[in-house]
Write an enzyme that holds these catalytic residues in place. Structure first.
Site, short mmCIF file in Angstrom:
data_model
loop_
_atom_site.label_atom_id
_atom_site.label_comp_id
_atom_site.label_asym_id
_atom_site.label_seq_id
_atom_site.Cartn_x
_atom_site.Cartn_y
_atom_site.Cartn_z
N CYS A 75 35.39 35.25 37.34
CA CYS A 75 35.27 36.14 38.48
C CYS A 75 36.18 35.58 39.57
CB CYS A 75 33.84 36.21 38.99
SG CYS A 75 33.71 36.99 40.61
N GLU A 129 48.65 33.70 32.01
CA GLU A 129 48.55 35.13 31.71
C GLU A 129 47.43 35.82 32.51
OE1 GLU A 129 50.27 34.91 27.11
OE2 GLU A 129 48.13 35.21 27.43
N CYS A 169 36.18 42.18 37.75
CA CYS A 169 34.75 41.84 37.67
C CYS A 169 34.01 42.80 38.61
CB CYS A 169 34.53 40.39 38.06
SG CYS A 169 32.80 39.89 38.25
N CYS A 182 30.67 42.19 39.82
CA CYS A 182 29.45 41.53 40.28
C CYS A 182 29.26 41.73 41.79
CB CYS A 182 29.52 40.03 39.95
SG CYS A 182 30.70 39.12 40.95
N GLU A 199 56.96 32.18 26.45
CA GLU A 199 56.25 32.21 25.17
C GLU A 199 56.76 33.35 24.32
OE1 GLU A 199 52.00 32.43 25.05
OE2 GLU A 199 51.72 31.09 26.76
#
Length: 673
Positions: free
Chosen positions: A118, A153, A161, A163, A312
């Site tokens: 979060c 990333e 989130c 919450c 990457e």
């Protein structure tokens, strides 16, 4: 000003994520010996190491990382050092279970993967700042340090989130953005369905509701989630800048449109010192090298045209798709050098040594389970030598021919519920237009809709549902001043709050396109329509049609059947010194090629009929010279013309007249003069 290239790196970046904590320390010496054999110049380290660095609250163990960085430095290998804030230790979650993110349905995720964060949680922010500070204080002056790698990333796998902490943070963000709750009500159109708010305390995240919620609220929540992750990045970046001056700071993006859709990389590109990107082929049967080129062009564009770094990609197969084929012999080098052609200052991989345990043990690596007696290892060593021979390209820039407008906020808005057709996909249209430009051998810059477009003879708008008035003015002035514009359907429909522009569709594009759209008429699944030209030729479209009314535009193609029969399907409008094309249906490859053929003629772009299909030719230019990359993605030998003689850097041979590129090979010519 912060550095914009890795400190102390004098060659192209070549290496990968190095996770020695997965192995006995006795293996490290062998790793470094093999890195030198392969020509590795830089590795990324420490990205997932928080639990090792701080095994319990306030107790630190840096000894192993000290020894690792010293060993790498002794062997001439630079380090991209991670702040391990993508995976807090389990002890942190035991103490702060509310730092685990909550879904819109009210389910809290558990520890055991990565990225379960979060980003509004104050305890997480404090702990992340603390471990970042400790790392900067200890390693900011280490001679191996080339750059900092914050987190990993962002947005993957969790960006938002829902919450209570996020709800409170969202209210503060809205107050800062809008000033008053009345301004929020106006922006969100809360008069509809009786959603009006009396105060900020009444507003929650767009959690699960009985039916579709407020789309403007959902759009703002995507912006908020992105901004919250970016706040955390900036917090860590500023600590690193303060304690380790002169060391550039980055975080690895995932600009491929199929791999991360929750991050506004235009905004993030302004915050990093160096743009870096992760790219993995989506092996779904399509031409993977086209998506690779598109991702590389988008990354370079996010970097403002400056060089960037591929941080990457994979040596061969990955492990997280439904089916994970190996790369063909030579494909790893071809993929790597295609990124370099489009602006990357090297090619790095996930990861150096293939894991024996964990979720990614079948993901390919530079050093496979089979060791040095493998095809992949031999190709890694060959690629290292190739990149070493290209060191002089550092600092040069890729030359683009045309621009494609792209906006993550528009993509977010168009992807919300209750749009006219679920079959219309903004990313699919971007892919399709890009592929047609690629097949016409045109190098693409992506541009924000409000960016300066004056240097491009052609600008393409494949899908821009959300368009601000400023963007509308921008493209209008572009065409007035002589540019050529191509716009696809369902563009210019809503403003930044997902409110339909006042008046007829397509809002701020009406004048420049010389038309209005009275009504959308999406097609049912598997339906298609015929389009006819004045010469009797035919094209076909599917997914979408519109009732287009010309208001100065000329009709180039007409609907021959369906509800819109007799109405314009493709139009052209001369406006000021330029021209604007509009296509109101989803054209296939043949139709897009015809459309862009006419548009490139308008733009004065010379066709490249002398180049074979799937042989891409890209230029990088700078103080060290002009470099022509020719990449043959076919199974047959090919030739491309050279306008000047030069030296082919991978073989050392002289080249003049026509350059031969063997099947599946890459050639890089430093042109004379």
């Amino acid at each position: 000003m912060p550095e914009t290239s890795p400190k102390g790196l004098t060659r192209l970046a070549f290496g990968g994520d190095y996770n020695p904590e997965q192995w006995p320390e006795s293996v490290w010496q062998e790793d470094v010996r093999l890195m030198r054999e392969a020509g590795v110049t830089m590795v990324s380290a420490g990205i997932f190491s928080w639990a090792l660095l701080e095994p319990s609250p306030g107790v630190y163990d840096f000894g192993w990382l000290d020894r690792l960085l010293d060993l790498l430095h002794e062997n001439g290998i630079r380090v991209d050092l991670g702040t391990p804030t993508v995976v807090p230790p389990v002890w942190f979650y035991r103490a702060h279970p509310d730092a685990l993110p909550v879904t819109a349905e009210g389910m809290r995720h558990e520890f055991g993967s990565r990225g379960a964060i979060c980003h509004s949680n104050a305890d997480y922010r404090a702990a992340a700042a603390n471990i970042t500070t400790k790392l900067a204080e200890r390693y900011g002056a280490h001679p191996a340090l080339a750059m900092w790698h914050v987190h990993n990333e962002y947005g993957v796998p969790v960006s938002a989130c829902y919450c209570d902490s996020c709800a409170a943070h969202f209210r503060r963000w809205l107050a800062s953005t809008y000033g008053t709750v009345d301004a929020v009500n106006e922006a969100w159109g809360t008069a509809f369905w009786g959603q009006r708010y009396g105060g900020f305390e009444d507003i929650n995240p767009p959690r699960l509701s009985p039916t579709v919620g407020n789309p403007a609220q959902a759009l703002d929540y995507k912006r908020f989630a992105d901004a919250t992750m970016r706040e955390n990045f900036v917090m860590e970046r500023d600590i690193l800048h303060r304690l380790a001056p002169g060391i550039p700071v980055t975080t690895n993006f995932m600009t491929a449109l199929s791999q991360c859709d929750s991050v506004d990389y235009w905004a993030w590109g302004r915050e990093v010192d160096i743009v870096t990107n992760d790219h993995y082929l989506i092996t779904d049967g399509r031409r993977t090298h086209v998506n690779l080129a598109m991702a590389a062009d988008l990354t370079r564009s996010v970097a403002g045209g400056a060089p960037w770094i591929l941080l990457e990609h994979s040596t061969s197969g990955v492990n997280w798709q439904p089916r994970n084929p190996a790369k063909a012999p030579g494909q790893m080098a071809r993929n790597s050098l295609a990124h370099v052609a489009r602006g990357s200052e090297g090619a790095m991989f996930f990861q150096w040594r293939q894991s024996r345990r964990g979720a990614e043990k079948f993901h390919s690596s530079m050093l496979p389970h089979g060791g040095t007696h493998t095809r992949v290892w031999r190709e890694v060593v060959e690629l290292g030598a190739s990149l070493d021979s290209l060191s002089t390209i550092r600092g040069t820039r890729t030359e683009a021919d045309v621009a494609v407008l792209w906006d993550w906020h528009s993509w977010w808005a168009q992807s919300l519920d209750w749009r006219p057709s679920e079959d219309h996909d903004a990313r699919e249209r971007a892919d399709a237009f890009y592929e047609t430009l690629y097949d016409r051998h045109l190098t693409v810059d992506f541009a924000h809709p409000e960016a300066d477009l004056s240097r491009y003879p052609l600008v393409v708008v494949p899908a821009l549902y959300l368009m601000t008035e400023a963007a509308g003015t921008n493209v209008r002035e572009y065409v007035e001043n002589g540019g050529t514009l191509v716009v696809s359907y369902f563009s210019g429909i809503v403003d930044e709050h997902d409110a339909v522009h006042e008046g007829a569709y397509p809002g701020p594009l009406r004048d420049v396109l010389g038309l209005t759209v009275e009504e959308f008429s999406p097609l049912l699944k598997d339906q298609s329509v015929r389009l006819t030209g004045a010469d009797g030729s035919e094209l076909s479209g599917d997914v979408w049609t519109e009732f287009v009314v010309p208001r100065g535009a000329e009709t180039v193609w007409t609907y021959a059947d369906g509800l819109t029969a007799g109405h314009p399907a493709v139009t052209r409008h001369r406006f000021g010194q330029g021209s604007a094309w509009y296509v109101s249906t989803r054209l296939g490859a043949e139709g897009l090629d015809a459309l862009l053929g006419w548009a490139t003629d308008d733009a004065g772009i010379t066709p490249r009929a002398d180049l074979p299909r799937d042989v891409e030719v890209v230029r990088r230019t700078g103080e060290s010279g002009t470099y022509l990359f020719a990449i043959n993605h076919t199974g047959s030998d090919a030739k491309v013309p050279l306008e000047a003689s030069g030296t082919e850097l991978l073989t050392g041979e002289r080249a003049a007249g026509r350059l031969e590129i063997p099947a599946g090979a890459v050639r890089v010519v430093r042109l004379d003069g």
